[in-house]
Design an enzyme around this catalytic site. Structure first.
Site, PDB file in Angstrom:
ATOM      1  CG  HIS A 148      -0.360  -0.046   2.540  1.00 44.45           C
ATOM      2  ND1 HIS A 148       0.259   1.036   3.095  1.00 44.45           N
ATOM      3  CD2 HIS A 148      -0.276  -1.040   3.456  1.00 44.45           C
ATOM      4  CE1 HIS A 148       0.692   0.733   4.309  1.00 44.45           C
ATOM      5  NE2 HIS A 148       0.393  -0.534   4.551  1.00 44.45           N
ATOM      6  CB  CYS A 166       1.793  -3.652   4.679  1.00 43.82           C
ATOM      7  SG  CYS A 166       0.193  -4.211   5.309  1.00 43.82           S
TER       8      CYS A 166
END
Length: 168
Positions: A132, A144
């Site tokens: 992201h 992430c």
């Protein structure tokens, strides 16, 4: 084709693909070969790019060969290891612990779902492992991989549904 993500130090890394190189952020605790829910580490391994979600209220549809979905008000992702929908998309409102996909900040304006712990999900082995948009200064993530929005858009224009991401 393989996207290579290499941890440099702490939570910073470099992503390489097709001769290009991008700065990226990784988990606040770095990387781990033994991913656990809530450990703030990015999981070492090779993962398919499952799909792309984006905020149509903030940007045009990104150029990408990945299956693409608009993030809506009811989109969430379960991160509760005790729930049967663990590491799966869910509709909001949702009673168990979950991520809200339509965030106030821009981190989830572009979200690539990585095929980590999803076939099938094993409770406690990590959820919501995405690629992201990075926070300013590439601050550490919850696990992430995060890139600047321009870099992520460029990367998305180059990948195919067969592209995989390697974290090491």
């Amino acid at each position: 084709m393989m996207i290579e993500v290499k941890a440099l130090n702490s939570h910073k890394g470099v992503l390489r693909f097709l001769g290009r190189e991008f700065d990226c952020a990784l988990g606040k605790a770095g990387v781990t070969a033994d991913k656990r829910e809530g450990d703030h580490a990015s999981p070492i391994g090779i993962y398919p790019l499952r799909s792309l979600y984006y905020r149509a209220d903030r940007m045009e549809r990104p150029v990408s060969a990945l299956p693409t979905h608009v993030i809506g008000d009811q989109d969430g992702w379960c991160d509760d290891p005790a729930h049967s929908d663990y590491n799966r998309p869910v509709a909001l409102p949702f009673s168990a612990s979950h991520e809200v996909m339509k965030r106030d900040d821009d981190l989830y304006d572009l979200v690539v779902v990585l095929g980590h712990n999803d076939d099938p999900p094993v409770p406690g082995k990590g959820s919501c492992i995405f690629m992201h948009v990075a926070k300013e200064g590439y601050q550490g993530t919850e696990g992430c991989v995060a890139l600047s929005k321009p870099d992520l858009l460029e990367l998305l224009s180059l990948v195919t549904p067969e592209t995989e991401l390697s974290i090491s």
